[in-house]
Design a protein around this motif. Structure first.
Motif, PDB file in Angstrom:
ATOM      1  N   ARG A 167       0.955  -1.042  -0.007  1.00 14.93           N
ATOM      2  CA  ARG A 167      -0.135   0.027   0.036  1.00 14.93           C
ATOM      3  C   ARG A 167       0.904   1.165  -0.064  1.00 14.93           C
ATOM      4  O   ARG A 167       0.746   2.270  -0.673  1.00 14.93           O
ATOM      5  CB  ARG A 167      -0.836  -0.279   1.054  1.00 14.93           C
ATOM      6  CG  ARG A 167      -1.970   1.053   1.193  1.00 14.93           C
ATOM      7  CD  ARG A 167      -3.092   0.675   2.358  1.00 14.93           C
ATOM      8  NE  ARG A 167      -2.655   0.278   3.533  1.00 14.93           N
ATOM      9  CZ  ARG A 167      -2.696  -1.340   3.788  1.00 14.93           C
ATOM     10  NH1 ARG A 167      -3.338  -2.105   2.868  1.00 14.93           N
ATOM     11  NH2 ARG A 167      -2.307  -1.649   4.837  1.00 14.93           N
ATOM     12  N   THR A 169       2.529   1.880  -3.425  1.00 14.64           N
ATOM     13  CA  THR A 169       1.415   2.339  -4.288  1.00 14.64           C
ATOM     14  C   THR A 169       1.106   3.953  -4.120  1.00 14.64           C
ATOM     15  O   THR A 169       1.164   4.626  -4.974  1.00 14.64           O
ATOM     16  CB  THR A 169       0.198   1.573  -4.390  1.00 14.64           C
ATOM     17  OG1 THR A 169       0.625  -0.029  -4.668  1.00 14.64           O
ATOM     18  CG2 THR A 169      -0.797   1.908  -5.364  1.00 14.64           C
ATOM     19  N   PRO A 176       6.273   2.599  -9.164  1.00 12.75           N
ATOM     20  CA  PRO A 176       5.697   1.589  -9.881  1.00 12.75           C
ATOM     21  C   PRO A 176       5.896   0.227  -9.732  1.00 12.75           C
ATOM     22  O   PRO A 176       7.205   0.056  -9.337  1.00 12.75           O
ATOM     23  CB  PRO A 176       5.868   2.062 -11.553  1.00 12.75           C
ATOM     24  CG  PRO A 176       7.078   3.086 -11.121  1.00 12.75           C
ATOM     25  CD  PRO A 176       7.071   3.606 -10.007  1.00 12.75           C
ATOM     26  N   ALA A 177       5.066  -0.692  -9.817  1.00  7.75           N
ATOM     27  CA  ALA A 177       5.539  -2.119  -9.583  1.00  7.75           C
ATOM     28  C   ALA A 177       6.121  -2.376 -10.692  1.00  7.75           C
ATOM     29  O   ALA A 177       6.245  -1.871 -11.903  1.00  7.75           O
ATOM     30  CB  ALA A 177       4.147  -2.987  -9.432  1.00  7.75           C
ATOM     31  N   ARG A 186       5.803  -4.581 -13.211  1.00  4.22           N
ATOM     32  CA  ARG A 186       5.148  -4.748 -14.382  1.00  4.22           C
ATOM     33  C   ARG A 186       3.934  -3.587 -14.461  1.00  4.22           C
ATOM     34  O   ARG A 186       2.984  -3.812 -15.175  1.00  4.22           O
ATOM     35  CB  ARG A 186       4.246  -6.233 -14.501  1.00  4.22           C
ATOM     36  CG  ARG A 186       5.404  -6.994 -14.682  1.00  4.22           C
ATOM     37  CD  ARG A 186       4.552  -8.395 -14.737  1.00  4.22           C
ATOM     38  NE  ARG A 186       5.774  -9.440 -14.940  1.00  4.22           N
ATOM     39  CZ  ARG A 186       5.335 -10.838 -15.051  1.00  4.22           C
ATOM     40  NH1 ARG A 186       4.042 -11.184 -15.118  1.00  4.22           N
ATOM     41  NH2 ARG A 186       6.388 -11.718 -15.200  1.00  4.22           N
ATOM     42  N   GLY A 187       4.130  -2.619 -13.609  1.00  2.00           N
ATOM     43  CA  GLY A 187       3.219  -1.303 -13.984  1.00  2.00           C
ATOM     44  C   GLY A 187       2.303  -1.479 -12.846  1.00  2.00           C
ATOM     45  O   GLY A 187       1.869  -2.610 -12.160  1.00  2.00           O
ATOM     46  N   GLY A 188       1.392  -0.525 -12.635  1.00  2.80           N
ATOM     47  CA  GLY A 188       0.258  -0.544 -11.615  1.00  2.80           C
ATOM     48  C   GLY A 188       0.710  -0.439 -10.169  1.00  2.80           C
ATOM     49  O   GLY A 188       1.873  -0.142  -9.957  1.00  2.80           O
ATOM     50  N   GLY A 189      -0.102  -0.865  -9.416  1.00  3.11           N
ATOM     51  CA  GLY A 189       0.021  -1.020  -8.005  1.00  3.11           C
ATOM     52  C   GLY A 189       0.613  -2.194  -7.490  1.00  3.11           C
ATOM     53  O   GLY A 189       0.914  -3.210  -8.245  1.00  3.11           O
ATOM     54  N   TRP A 190       1.460  -2.135  -6.273  1.00  2.00           N
ATOM     55  CA  TRP A 190       1.936  -3.206  -5.858  1.00  2.00           C
ATOM     56  C   TRP A 190       0.937  -4.363  -5.083  1.00  2.00           C
ATOM     57  O   TRP A 190       0.065  -3.794  -4.788  1.00  2.00           O
ATOM     58  CB  TRP A 190       2.907  -2.727  -4.485  1.00  2.00           C
ATOM     59  CG  TRP A 190       4.199  -2.147  -5.598  1.00  2.00           C
ATOM     60  CD1 TRP A 190       4.195  -0.937  -5.742  1.00  2.00           C
ATOM     61  CD2 TRP A 190       5.509  -2.800  -5.552  1.00  2.00           C
ATOM     62  NE1 TRP A 190       5.499  -0.609  -6.162  1.00  2.00           N
ATOM     63  CE2 TRP A 190       6.276  -1.659  -5.901  1.00  2.00           C
ATOM     64  CE3 TRP A 190       6.023  -3.849  -5.082  1.00  2.00           C
ATOM     65  CZ2 TRP A 190       7.534  -1.735  -6.386  1.00  2.00           C
ATOM     66  CZ3 TRP A 190       7.393  -4.114  -5.546  1.00  2.00           C
ATOM     67  CH2 TRP A 190       8.154  -3.070  -6.111  1.00  2.00           C
ATOM     68  N   ARG A 191       1.397  -5.563  -5.111  1.00  3.91           N
ATOM     69  CA  ARG A 191       0.798  -6.626  -4.330  1.00  3.91           C
ATOM     70  C   ARG A 191       1.504  -7.139  -3.626  1.00  3.91           C
ATOM     71  O   ARG A 191       2.787  -7.091  -3.648  1.00  3.91           O
ATOM     72  CB  ARG A 191       0.196  -7.663  -5.648  1.00  3.91           C
ATOM     73  CG  ARG A 191      -0.715  -6.854  -6.623  1.00  3.91           C
ATOM     74  CD  ARG A 191      -1.151  -7.489  -7.859  1.00  3.91           C
ATOM     75  NE  ARG A 191      -0.917  -9.252  -7.659  1.00  3.91           N
ATOM     76  CZ  ARG A 191      -1.325 -10.213  -8.100  1.00  3.91           C
ATOM     77  NH1 ARG A 191      -2.609  -9.847  -8.682  1.00  3.91           N
ATOM     78  NH2 ARG A 191      -1.196 -11.252  -7.868  1.00  3.91           N
ATOM     79  N   THR A 207       4.335  -9.014  -4.806  1.00  2.50           N
ATOM     80  CA  THR A 207       5.347  -8.467  -5.645  1.00  2.50           C
ATOM     81  C   THR A 207       6.425  -8.192  -4.568  1.00  2.50           C
ATOM     82  O   THR A 207       7.638  -8.004  -4.837  1.00  2.50           O
ATOM     83  CB  THR A 207       4.844  -7.247  -6.416  1.00  2.50           C
ATOM     84  OG1 THR A 207       3.785  -7.653  -7.235  1.00  2.50           O
ATOM     85  CG2 THR A 207       5.832  -6.719  -7.344  1.00  2.50           C
TER      86      THR A 207
END
Length: 77
Positions: free
Chosen positions: A49, A52, A57-58, A60-65, A68
């Protein structure tokens, strides 16, 4: 040289490149991970959180999970 051998060699090279890129990315975010943890955010979901929210950026793009973040932590410790 057989076609299967060539494919295996190509796949091995591709995996090595992918691993090197992931290792480099993890080392790039390692200081940020340490900073977040020093702030008292220690859960994997909390770190995801925070990354993000900071606009990092994660890979592969987008938010972190969570997955990841775990991968990045494993690569840096």
């Amino acid at each position: 040289m057989s076609l299967n051998w060539t494919r295996r060699a190509s796949a091995a090279k591709a995996m090595a490149v992918t691993k090197a890129l992931a290792d480099r990315r993890a080392s790039d975010v390692a200081p940020i991970l340490a900073e977040i943890q020093a702030e008292g955010i220690t859960t994997i979901a909390g770190i995801a959180r925070a990354l993000t929210e900071r606009g990092i950026p994660a890979p592969r793009g987008g938010g972190w999970r969570r997955e990841t973040v775990l991968s990045a932590l494993r690569r840096t410790h």
